[in-house]
Design a protein around this motif. Sequence first.
Motif, short mmCIF file in Angstrom:
data_model
loop_
_atom_site.label_atom_id
_atom_site.label_comp_id
_atom_site.label_asym_id
_atom_site.label_seq_id
_atom_site.Cartn_x
_atom_site.Cartn_y
_atom_site.Cartn_z
N PHE A 1 0.82 -1.20 0.00
CA PHE A 1 0.00 0.00 0.00
C PHE A 1 0.86 1.26 0.00
O PHE A 1 0.43 2.31 -0.48
CB PHE A 1 -0.91 0.02 1.23
N PHE A 2 2.06 1.16 0.55
CA PHE A 2 2.92 2.34 0.57
C PHE A 2 3.73 2.49 -0.72
O PHE A 2 3.72 3.55 -1.34
CB PHE A 2 3.88 2.28 1.76
N ASN A 3 4.42 1.42 -1.12
CA ASN A 3 5.38 1.59 -2.22
C ASN A 3 4.94 1.03 -3.57
O ASN A 3 5.71 1.06 -4.53
CB ASN A 3 6.75 1.02 -1.84
N GLU A 4 3.70 0.53 -3.66
CA GLU A 4 3.21 0.06 -4.96
C GLU A 4 1.93 0.79 -5.37
O GLU A 4 1.18 0.31 -6.22
CB GLU A 4 2.99 -1.45 -4.94
N VAL A 5 1.70 1.93 -4.78
CA VAL A 5 0.54 2.76 -5.10
C VAL A 5 1.02 4.06 -5.76
O VAL A 5 2.03 4.63 -5.34
CB VAL A 5 -0.29 3.06 -3.84
N ASN A 6 0.31 4.49 -6.77
CA ASN A 6 0.65 5.73 -7.48
C ASN A 6 0.09 6.93 -6.69
O ASN A 6 -0.95 7.49 -7.06
CB ASN A 6 0.08 5.70 -8.90
N TRP A 7 0.80 7.31 -5.65
CA TRP A 7 0.33 8.40 -4.79
C TRP A 7 0.47 9.76 -5.44
O TRP A 7 -0.22 10.72 -5.06
CB TRP A 7 1.10 8.39 -3.47
N GLY A 8 1.38 9.89 -6.39
CA GLY A 8 1.66 11.21 -6.94
C GLY A 8 2.43 12.06 -5.94
O GLY A 8 3.22 11.54 -5.16
N LYS A 9 2.17 13.35 -5.94
CA LYS A 9 2.87 14.25 -5.02
C LYS A 9 1.95 14.58 -3.84
O LYS A 9 0.93 15.25 -4.00
CB LYS A 9 3.28 15.53 -5.74
N LEU A 10 2.34 14.09 -2.66
CA LEU A 10 1.56 14.33 -1.46
C LEU A 10 2.35 15.17 -0.47
O LEU A 10 3.54 14.95 -0.25
CB LEU A 10 1.19 13.01 -0.78
N ASP A 11 1.66 16.13 0.14
CA ASP A 11 2.25 16.83 1.28
C ASP A 11 2.19 15.93 2.52
O ASP A 11 3.14 15.87 3.29
CB ASP A 11 1.51 18.13 1.56
N TYR A 12 1.05 15.24 2.69
CA TYR A 12 0.85 14.39 3.87
C TYR A 12 0.21 13.06 3.48
O TYR A 12 -0.77 13.03 2.73
CB TYR A 12 -0.06 15.08 4.90
N LEU A 13 0.77 11.98 4.01
CA LEU A 13 0.12 10.68 3.96
C LEU A 13 -0.20 10.29 5.39
O LEU A 13 0.70 10.14 6.22
CB LEU A 13 1.03 9.62 3.33
N LEU A 14 -1.50 10.15 5.69
CA LEU A 14 -1.94 9.72 7.01
C LEU A 14 -2.15 8.21 6.99
O LEU A 14 -2.77 7.69 6.06
CB LEU A 14 -3.23 10.42 7.42
N VAL A 15 -1.65 7.52 8.00
CA VAL A 15 -1.77 6.08 8.09
C VAL A 15 -2.73 5.76 9.23
O VAL A 15 -2.42 6.00 10.40
CB VAL A 15 -0.41 5.40 8.33
N ASP A 16 -3.91 5.23 8.87
CA ASP A 16 -4.90 4.83 9.88
C ASP A 16 -4.54 3.45 10.38
O ASP A 16 -4.68 2.46 9.67
CB ASP A 16 -6.30 4.84 9.27
N MET A 17 -4.06 3.38 11.61
CA MET A 17 -3.53 2.14 12.16
C MET A 17 -4.63 1.29 12.81
O MET A 17 -5.60 1.83 13.34
CB MET A 17 -2.49 2.46 13.22
N PRO A 18 -4.48 -0.03 12.78
CA PRO A 18 -5.38 -0.87 13.58
C PRO A 18 -5.04 -0.69 15.06
O PRO A 18 -3.93 -0.26 15.40
CB PRO A 18 -5.07 -2.28 13.10
N PRO A 19 -5.97 -1.04 15.96
CA PRO A 19 -5.65 -0.93 17.39
C PRO A 19 -4.59 -1.95 17.80
O PRO A 19 -4.40 -2.97 17.14
CB PRO A 19 -6.99 -1.23 18.07
N GLY A 20 -3.90 -1.63 18.88
CA GLY A 20 -2.91 -2.57 19.39
C GLY A 20 -1.51 -2.26 18.92
O GLY A 20 -1.25 -1.29 18.20
N THR A 21 -0.58 -3.13 19.32
CA THR A 21 0.84 -2.90 19.04
C THR A 21 1.49 -4.16 18.47
O THR A 21 2.62 -4.50 18.82
CB THR A 21 1.58 -2.49 20.34
#
Length: 276
Positions: A139-159
């Motif tokens: 999802f991070f390095n095989e997606v054509n994000w283009g030019k982003l100022d911010y990428l927010l990562v919605d994490m699952p709960p837990g560690t």
Amino acid sequence: MPEQQSPATCGHNCGGCSSDCSERTAPAKLTPNSVSTINHVIGVVSGKGGVGKTLVTCMLASELRKRGYSVGILDADVTGPSIPKAFGVKGPLRGTETGINPAITTQDISIISTNLLLPREDDAVAWRGPVLTGIIRQFFNEVNWGKLDYLLVDMPPGTSDAFLTVMQTLPVDGIISVSAPQGLVGMIVGKAINLAKDLDVPVVGLVENMSYFECPDCGKRHSIFGETQVEEIAKHYDIPHTATLPINPSFAAMVDAGKVYDIELNGALDTIIEAI
């Protein structure tokens, strides 16, 4: 039984070693694909589910976009994805020779999520750890994000696996932690905060969701789940910026309608937006 080697004596003979090298050697940070540039990566985390972490992610993305920034959301809650519904976007996604094109909201927020890859949005995602961590990397390095100022990562709960994958392999600049006004929640949220600090990822801010309910008739604030603990938690874990969000039935209605972008916050998250 294979002999476990210490880091000092490791001969890189992985076939005869029972060690989990990921526990002692930090993996290399991933980079976006050839058509993408991401200036800042911010994780939105909580040690506990049900505190509104996804809602906060959507609100932060919306507020950043309203300020003119180019924004994307990576939905790392692979088995419980809900970002697409909040923005009213659907799959299927299309690919090119460089990678997968993300879904684009009507406000030009880019989104990648497992729910955009499923035949039906209520299909179960029953994947084990290695598959989950692999899809987050893709999802991070095989997606054509283009030019982003911010990428927010919605994490699952837990560690567990997903948290470690994001913190160790994505170039995370900082995290926003989400809590609720209850002592038990604060304690569990602290686990995610402490692990992030152990991994040298800065904790930028803390958002206490469901902090109060404001009566629409008299305007008085009621602490439904107990008195706010945001300042106490922030002081205990040395978190520099805080914000509170109310219990508001209209928030849930807007999310269900796919209109999370239109929620009016009246500056409630300004301190966090300015911090990141």
